[in-house]
Motif scaffolding. Structure first.
Motif, PDB file in Angstrom:
ATOM      1  N   GLU A  95      -3.836   8.652  -2.126  1.00  0.00           N
ATOM      2  CA  GLU A  95      -4.859   8.568  -1.081  1.00  0.00           C
ATOM      3  C   GLU A  95      -5.096   7.118  -0.683  1.00  0.00           C
ATOM      4  OE1 GLU A  95      -7.603  12.499  -2.049  1.00  0.00           O
ATOM      5  OE2 GLU A  95      -8.231  10.540  -2.768  1.00  0.00           O
ATOM      6  N   MET A  96      -5.224   6.258  -1.679  1.00  0.00           N
ATOM      7  CA  MET A  96      -5.459   4.853  -1.394  1.00  0.00           C
ATOM      8  C   MET A  96      -4.289   4.261  -0.618  1.00  0.00           C
ATOM      9  SD  MET A  96      -6.159   1.723  -4.040  1.00  0.00           S
ATOM     10  CE  MET A  96      -4.530   1.905  -4.769  1.00  0.00           C
ATOM     11  N   GLY A  97      -3.066   4.559  -1.043  1.00  0.00           N
ATOM     12  CA  GLY A  97      -1.895   4.000  -0.384  1.00  0.00           C
ATOM     13  C   GLY A  97      -1.766   4.437   1.059  1.00  0.00           C
ATOM     14  N   ILE A  98      -1.962   5.750   1.308  1.00  0.00           N
ATOM     15  CA  ILE A  98      -1.825   6.261   2.670  1.00  0.00           C
ATOM     16  C   ILE A  98      -2.941   5.742   3.571  1.00  0.00           C
ATOM     17  CG2 ILE A  98      -1.948   8.351   4.087  1.00  0.00           C
ATOM     18  CD1 ILE A  98       0.727   8.019   2.775  1.00  0.00           C
ATOM     19  N   VAL A  99      -4.190   5.858   3.112  1.00  0.00           N
ATOM     20  CA  VAL A  99      -5.319   5.457   3.950  1.00  0.00           C
ATOM     21  C   VAL A  99      -5.268   3.964   4.268  1.00  0.00           C
ATOM     22  CG1 VAL A  99      -7.827   5.274   4.083  1.00  0.00           C
ATOM     23  CG2 VAL A  99      -6.798   7.323   3.128  1.00  0.00           C
TER      24      VAL A  99
ATOM     25  N   PHE B 148       0.818  -1.214   0.000  1.00  0.00           N
ATOM     26  CA  PHE B 148       0.000   0.000   0.000  1.00  0.00           C
ATOM     27  C   PHE B 148       0.855   1.270   0.000  1.00  0.00           C
ATOM     28  CE2 PHE B 148      -3.530  -2.605   2.168  1.00  0.00           C
ATOM     29  CZ  PHE B 148      -4.071  -2.924   0.936  1.00  0.00           C
ATOM     30  N   PHE B 149       1.934   1.273   0.761  1.00  0.00           N
ATOM     31  CA  PHE B 149       2.743   2.483   0.835  1.00  0.00           C
ATOM     32  C   PHE B 149       3.480   2.768  -0.475  1.00  0.00           C
ATOM     33  CE2 PHE B 149       3.271   2.933   5.731  1.00  0.00           C
ATOM     34  CZ  PHE B 149       1.996   3.468   5.786  1.00  0.00           C
ATOM     35  N   THR B 150       3.691   1.749  -1.310  1.00  0.00           N
ATOM     36  CA  THR B 150       4.284   2.031  -2.618  1.00  0.00           C
ATOM     37  C   THR B 150       3.324   2.848  -3.487  1.00  0.00           C
ATOM     38  OG1 THR B 150       3.492  -0.079  -3.516  1.00  0.00           O
ATOM     39  CG2 THR B 150       5.730  -0.030  -2.629  1.00  0.00           C
ATOM     40  N   PHE B 151       2.018   2.696  -3.237  1.00  0.00           N
ATOM     41  CA  PHE B 151       1.044   3.499  -3.983  1.00  0.00           C
ATOM     42  C   PHE B 151       1.133   4.973  -3.581  1.00  0.00           C
ATOM     43  CE2 PHE B 151      -0.708  -0.730  -4.430  1.00  0.00           C
ATOM     44  CZ  PHE B 151      -1.184  -0.723  -5.724  1.00  0.00           C
TER      45      PHE B 151
END
Length: 722
Positions: free
Chosen positions: A671-675, A658-661
């Motif tokens: 937004e998707m990666g952080i959330v 997720f954090f790579t996003f």
């Protein structure tokens, strides 16, 4: 003098049963799969090949639009405009020609003629409306706008934009620039930018994912098992989405999210089953088939319950009447079904075939078959001794991070989510420079022709309207007239919603207000309206599933409620980052001043599904230990010792992915990666490995109590083998 053994040490040193217990339904399924490896492999190869043959078409077959509120005024306006006004609808494509010289110059006219020819040749374009003085030619005479009418559905108009924007841009040169813009082009650019970003993120995350998998499984062979599940699930789900798209539109985002969830759940499920399989074989004389049966009777039930919880959580998104949302949720659910099917049949068959070879190519420091983690067992003992101390700290951190949610604002994405060189954004900027801030968000107002002149005058004098065109009656004699009105503000401004509300409240009841910007407003209103319902249904169904499986209302309620803490904290962080702009320069984006409107509904369902995934693993393990020992301490400590490492490793993979996003170019993947990344991190570290065990400690035997009346109603489900 040796201290008296604890329940935990007694459980560890207790001799294994001399005979394996009689397997249950899932145990028999696992045993059958292990005994019929060739049949299972042949069946899955057939499924993957048959459906996978359609997978290469997934990008072109899936739809790029569908971000609309079905049944809204704006959708009705678009449909009527396409039907009665030669395709002059919100899905029409605008062609913006800007030049250093007046548009009447022969060189500019040649480019306009070529642009008209290119657009008119597309079968999805109804007609190309030429530029008109006083309407679509700027005051300085250097910008002209052509309108390529929509003859096809919004999804097909996005595909038309995919094909047209390149050839149109190629006409630029010698002081003349040509850009395609409008809602269809915006979604074309938006989908392309996000698809590229997600592909880049997935490629970047693979090395990290593989490294964590090897560390988590301890052997290269075992680490490859999640990839087996993921590849089978993805190929089958991709082909299925292509076939389904022939029946109704499926958003291209469905495949992106399906890929992400298939990988995440494939890793989770394979971790849980492989670790449990090793435990079944450790120091015992069980055959591979018997070990598989025991694994499926225990961990297999937890995986089945987890999959059901994920499906239930995502099914609540279907309550939002928007094609994009429903097809995205459906795509993920389809991928989950295939991964779950592979986990319950293909993985047992492979484990049965591998036997002890599942530990082949093991890392030097790994103890083959180790199941009960001494470190997580020690952590469980510490929580048992000091529950309030650790629980209070975890709760305080989560509440502090969740507090900013109170001021969270949401809206549909603005044009700034696109790269500056994207066709839609360049054309959007050119239209604003030439015709005013509100020109890209021109309103389309449909009214009966008998009152059209009065309505046009009323629209022109409405606050927030910079100007309105005279009413144009439909050429087909349908009785409708269209009034085009330019707002005074940018389409993403909150003031536009007030203007639209004023028009709808004051104009005659049979008048409809629409346009591309209004479609976004209507969708945002729908999402705001449906969010409480979706949250309530997700939590209610999640609790019901836990209750049925655990037969313990207190811990089922606490486990469900605890999921809100990590979700709230994740959205609190999202507000600080994306609304207030903290860390924006580090992540490389310009804050919009709000969170994208689709995030609360969709991200909540995804976060809750993942959180309940971990909840099921922990509580199923606790229930198994409680059924064996009757000791609340062993239930809590044993659950952490046996599932803590699995939760920790699975969360590590998800957080890394997720954090790579968050490093991707466009804003929505960030937004998707952080959330999602923050939610998984907080849920695994603070909720599942601290708060939920503390709840088990503080509630003791009451956590597992089943009232007599409930005992008569609920099915008898046991997580211990036999």
């Amino acid at each position: 003098m040796n201290p008296a053994p604890t329940a935990a040490t007694q459980a560890d040193t207790a001799p294994p049963p001399t005979r394996p217990a009689s397997p249950g339904l899932l145990g028999r399924l696992g045993a059958w799969s292990a005994q019929h490896v060739k049949v299972v492999l042949a069946a899955w190869i057939l499924v993957v090949v048959a459906l996978g043959a359609f997978a290469p078409q997934v990008t072109s077959a899936l739809s790029g639009a569908g971000w609309q509120a079905d049944g809204s005024q704006s959708v009705k306006v678009r449909q009527l405009a396409q039907q009665h006004f030669a395709g002059d609808a919100s899905s029409a494509i605008e062609i913006v020609v800007t030049a250093d010289q007046p548009v009447t110059d022969p060189a500019v006219q040649h480019v306009i003629t070529e642009a008209t020819r290119i657009a008119a040749a597309d079968p999805r374009v109804s007609t190309v409306v030429a530029h008109q003085p006083g309407a679509t030619i700027s005051k300085d005479g250097r910008t002209a706008v052509l309108l390529a009418g929509a003859k096809a559905s919004p999804d097909d108009m996005v595909r038309a934009a995919d094909h047209l924007k390149g050839p149109l841009a190629a006409l630029s040169g010698h002081g003349i620039t040509v850009h395609a813009t409008g809602a269809s082009v915006l979604w074309s650019d938006f989908n392309a930018a996000n698809h590229d970003a997600m592909m880049k993120s997935e490629i970047t995350s693979w090395p990290v994912t593989l490294a964590i998998l090897v560390l988590a499984f301890g052997s290269l062979v075992a680490a490859g098992l999640p990839l087996l599940l993921t590849m089978a699930g993805l190929a089958a789900s991709a082909g299925s989405l292509v076939l389904i798209s022939h029946l109704f539109p499926v958003s291209v985002w469905a495949m992106n999210f399906a890929m992400m969830f298939a990988l995440a759940l494939g890793i989770d499920y394979a971790l849980f089953l492989v670790v449990r399989y090793r435990s079944a074989r450790m120091g015992r004389s069980l055959s591979s088939t018997e070990a598989v049966a025991e694994t499926m009777d225990t961990a297999g039930k937890a995986v089945l319950l987890s999959g059901a919880t994920v499906l239930v959580s995502l099914s609540a998104v279907m309550l939002v009447p928007s094609p994009a949302f429903r097809s995205m949720a459906g795509g993920i659910m389809l991928a989950v079904l295939f991964v779950l099917g592979a986990t319950l049949t293909l993985l047992p068959a492979v484990l049965g075939k591998l036997g002890h070879r599942v530990d082949a190519l093991a890392l030097p420091w790994v103890k083959s078959g180790e199941h009960r983690s001494p470190r997580f067992s020690g952590w469980g003992e510490r929580l048992w001794k000091h529950p309030v101390r650790y629980g209070a700290v975890a709760l305080a951190v989560l509440l502090a991070l969740a507090a900013p949610v109170i001021g969270l604002r949401t809206a549909m994405p603005s044009i700034t989510v696109l790269p500056q060189d994207a066709s839609a954004r360049a054309g959007y900027t050119a239209v604003q420079d030439a015709f005013g801030a509100g020109a890209p968000g021109t309103l389309q107002i449909l009214t009966p022709s008998g009152t059209a002149q009065e309505v046009a005058a009323q629209v022109a004098h409405t606050p927030g309207i910079a100007g309105a065109m005279p009413a144009q009656p439909a050429a087909d004699g349908s009785g409708w007239s269209m009034i085009q009105a330019v707002p005074t503000v940018d389409p993403s401004s909150p003031q536009l919603a007030h203007t639209v509300d004023t028009l709808r409240a004051e104009l005659p009841k049979d008048t409809l207000v629409g346009g591309a910007a209004v479609e976004n407003l209507d969708l945002q209103h729908l999402l705001t309206q449906k969010t409480p319902l979706v949250i309530g249904v997700v939590m209610g169904l999640g609790f019901l599933l836990l209750l049925i499986a655990l037969r313990a209302p207190l811990i089922s309620a606490l486990g469900t409620a605890a999921s809100l803490l990590s979700t709230g904290a994740a959205f609190g962080v999202a507000r600080l980052v994306f609304q207030d702009g903290h860390g924006a320069s580090l992540l490389g984006f310009h804050p919009q001043g709000f969170l994208d409107g689709w995030a609360p509904v969709f991200f909540f369902a995804m976060i809750f599904a993942i959180a309940m995934d971990y909840t099921v693993f922990l509580l199923a393990s606790a229930k198994e230990h409680y059924e064996r020992s009757g000791n609340p301490r062993e239930a809590m400590v044993g659950a952490l010792a046996h599932s803590g490492r699995v939760i920790f490793a699975a969360a590590g993979v998800m957080v890394a992915v997720f954090f790579t996003f968050a490093l991707s170019g466009p804003l929505p993947p960030k937004e998707m990666g952080i959330v999602l990344g923050v939610a998984v991190l907080l849920d695994a570290a603070l909720v599942r490995l601290v708060l939920l065990p503390v709840m088990l400690r503080l509630t003791g035997r009451a956590a597992w109590h089943t009232p007599a009346w409930l005992d008569r109603v609920l099915p008898k489900i046991s997580f211990s083998h036999g």
